[in-house]
Design a protein around this motif. Sequence first.
Motif: not given
Length: 479
Positions: A216-223, A299-309
Amino acid sequence: MKFSDLKLTTPYLKLSALFYDRVEPTPLQKPFLIAVSQEAAKLLGVDEKLDEDEALVSIVNGVKKLQNSETFSMCYAGHQFGYFVPRLGDGRAINLGKVNGQNLQLKGAGRTLYSRNGDGRAVLRSSIREFLMSEAMYGLGIPTSRALALIGSESKVARERWEKGAIVLRLSPTWVRFGTFEYFNAKGEHEKLQELADYVIDESFPELKAQEGIYLKMYAKIVKNTAETLAKWQAYGFNHGVMNTDNMSIDGRTIDYGPFSFLDDYDKEYVCNHTDQEGRYSFKNQPGIAHWNLGELAKALSPIVKYDAALQILDEVFGASYETLYSQIMYERMGLQTQQENDRELFSWMLGALQSAVIDYNDFFRKLSLFDGDKSAILECCVYRNQLDEWLDVYMLRLEKESLSAEMRHKKMLHVNPKYILKNHILQEAIQKAEVDDFSMVNDLLKVALAPFDEHKELEYLCKPVPMEAKNIKLSCSS
């Protein structure tokens, strides 16, 4: 160190075989060197002159390999103009390996497993554009892949007409795309999805290792990275043209230069890609499209992160990161050091005035950098003057609230408002000369691309006004 003495590693090949296909480059006929970026070579630890390295052309042409190089193409999917394509991949890009944190890649080096009906080639005109724009974006301070060398050839490539083939050797800290994650999610390969995420963290976000909620923190960095790159695109008037998810880098930098354009006259509705009939990737739509693409990545990451988060992070981080940096750059471009109550209205008025005035976007800011109350230098560049004339009066009053001297304001503004922007008309002129084997203009453009804020007295011809017939043209994806 010489370029040809580099020793590469291939960490991507440690991933599962589904991630890539091993492939050898297909050399061009009678290759020759057109241009090199010694500035980009510094990223690799190369300090000897590239154009004096006798092995350079052979390496870029795929005839000779750097030490430990293992060549491969990468597999990914992507949303193209909003529609999901389950398998794309490097159709004409071949990876050489990695050194000093940079992944080396040949673009135009021949067919791969992912070429589909393509020939795996790149033509001279598009290769010149990618080579120069990669370095120009770096010169402007916009996150980007880089270009090390450009070769031409006598090989014929069929497009709308027969053209000469070329290859660009380009560099990036990562070539992983949003679409790489989409590929494995669509296939239901969730273990591979996590394997890819771990690779991305190792390569692009090592500071996150051993933290809780790491994906999730990785995703935040990408955003955040993506939002900040988009802020710079919008501030400097860059239109990418093909913001498909397979053209979005996982670390947020600009990649895949196709039918791009910097704005000529300011037009927020401008669409640089004539394939984009609906204007999906228009200049004004780019931040919204980036947000949409990041939603697809969630959506693509949703199997490894909480989608709503992930969606919450997207909503909270993207807009705030974008607005903060965009406002900062625009304040600097306008020469304002303090924030005043009515600045937002002043700024909106300025963009509206530029739209109605029919005036070159970046040239306006360069002239504003020397504004001292005399409006003539700016207004004589307008087709319609009234709104901008009125705005300049209010802008002059706004400057009175600043404590900075006019001399210091001018100096600061000249460091953020470029004199040289690689517009399509000047790129096309360089391409036309190159097509008759005159590459002097390519190398002149490279000089100003790397130092766009400086004066280059001997190269003044490169910042001449855009001819009326060449303004805000649309380009083809064909390359």
